[in-house]
Design a protein around this motif. Sequence first.
Motif, PDB file in Angstrom:
ATOM      1  N   LEU A  12       0.802  -1.111   0.039  1.00 23.54           N
ATOM      2  CA  LEU A  12      -0.014   0.072  -0.057  1.00 23.54           C
ATOM      3  C   LEU A  12       0.913   1.063  -0.045  1.00 23.54           C
ATOM      4  CD1 LEU A  12      -3.160  -1.002   2.441  1.00 23.54           C
ATOM      5  CD2 LEU A  12      -2.954  -1.102  -0.098  1.00 23.54           C
ATOM      6  N   LYS A  13       2.197   1.120   0.522  1.00 19.49           N
ATOM      7  CA  LYS A  13       3.033   2.217   0.376  1.00 19.49           C
ATOM      8  C   LYS A  13       3.465   2.578  -0.950  1.00 19.49           C
ATOM      9  CE  LYS A  13       7.424   3.973   2.346  1.00 19.49           C
ATOM     10  NZ  LYS A  13       8.253   3.865   3.144  1.00 19.49           N
ATOM     11  N   ASN A  14       3.662   1.560  -1.794  1.00 18.26           N
ATOM     12  CA  ASN A  14       4.130   1.656  -3.209  1.00 18.26           C
ATOM     13  C   ASN A  14       2.689   1.890  -4.133  1.00 18.26           C
ATOM     14  OD1 ASN A  14       6.660   0.871  -2.502  1.00 18.26           O
ATOM     15  ND2 ASN A  14       6.428  -1.182  -3.566  1.00 18.26           N
ATOM     16  N   GLN A  15       1.668   1.760  -3.582  1.00 20.07           N
ATOM     17  CA  GLN A  15       0.459   2.125  -4.434  1.00 20.07           C
ATOM     18  C   GLN A  15       0.247   3.674  -4.011  1.00 20.07           C
ATOM     19  OE1 GLN A  15      -2.931  -0.181  -3.570  1.00 20.07           O
ATOM     20  NE2 GLN A  15      -1.948  -2.207  -4.024  1.00 20.07           N
ATOM     21  N   GLY A  16       0.994   4.258  -3.144  1.00 15.74           N
ATOM     22  CA  GLY A  16       0.718   5.482  -2.798  1.00 15.74           C
ATOM     23  C   GLY A  16      -0.346   6.132  -1.801  1.00 15.74           C
TER      24      GLY A  16
END
Length: 418
Positions: A350-354
């Motif tokens: 979810l961090k990479n998904q922004g």
Amino acid sequence: MTTTENLSAQIFKPQYDYPETSALINRVDSSDGSSISPLDGEIDSKWYRIINPFLWIWRGLPKLEVEELLSRIAASTKHHTNEKWLDTVIGYQSGNWVYEFLNQAALWQSKADSIGQENLSDEDKTNLHNYFLIASEYSSIASYPHFKNDELAMYAQTCAYQAYMKALSYSPFTVKELEFKVENRSVKTFLHLPKTDNTCPIVLICNALGSLQIDYYRYFKEYLAPRGFAMLTVDLPTVGYSRNFALTQNSSQIHQAILEQLSSVPWVDNSRVILAGFRFGSHLATRLAYLMPNKIKGLFNFTPFVHQIFVDKDLQKNLPTSYKDMLASRLGLPSISNLQLAAELNYFSLKNQGLLTHGCPVPVMNIIFEEDILSNLNEVKLIRSIKQNKLVTIPKTPLQKSLHDALTQSVNWMESVL
């Protein structure tokens, strides 16, 4: 899922041409990893599956019976797919995982069937409810780890849902089987209602990776229902009633559709919705809280997975074989290497998904477990609420008391945010 006749009458006779569960995923890399929490079960190199008698007994199975059943599997001298794993007996026969658990389920089904259906006393109804629940749980474990291309496991799932629905017909609570539209398809769910004549707040369960939606009844009965909460369960994509949906980085697709349609359900207050994410299910729950905050009053995560497990290659390599196979199965991969798994999982962060770059718009409660490698303080710090953050760390011993305290605190917190 197809409806089946009486479970005890439908149990397969021994057959030997079914592929054994551990052989369904082709592994490029070997692994004897142990990166997992005691909450997930016991890591033992002698077993392919992650054995979790604590959780099974917590859900209602008799302790001595479970131990005896596992002993029967362990003692089998039949041919195994892999001789180092006790639970890999080939074919539907004694010693095979699915066979042993389904036959135990059949014994409890028969026990229920022996109770006459006329002039049932309250004690009869209670016994029928409990016997069918036990049959359902045994069948659910027979299906574990719930691979979509495992024919015997799919049959076990059908048996599990059949027994669960019979158990619900004798439940002291009202339970509705609801269908929700997801794009041009529909998905079946169970809405569990407390004893009240009023519309009530609702907890939407986001399952752990190795669970079916029918595995959360005790949470409802002992923790949610006494406080007036309804519970809505739905299977993860690729599993159970959601088996025809793919698991992608848009993992919350089904749950999003349900939230959009909750206003059409007359028994609940769709303005008082709490999301409850368990282990991998917290990925879905947290994603929903960021994407649909106007539909949600609070986010409760039990040992959340939102970033680390999806990006840490060393952690992924050290996962147990069956857990990596389970991820591969959910992702629709017939074979898996550490490199391929890392590439696929990276998109789930979810961090990479922004999404985790800003504060969560709803109140958040996170529970983490002492010395949990997969879900720790660093993971929880990524889920920051702009309204309220609550963090509870539970000790690993005594495990039963820790779990009880954690679930009790979860409901206390839900009441406070409503």
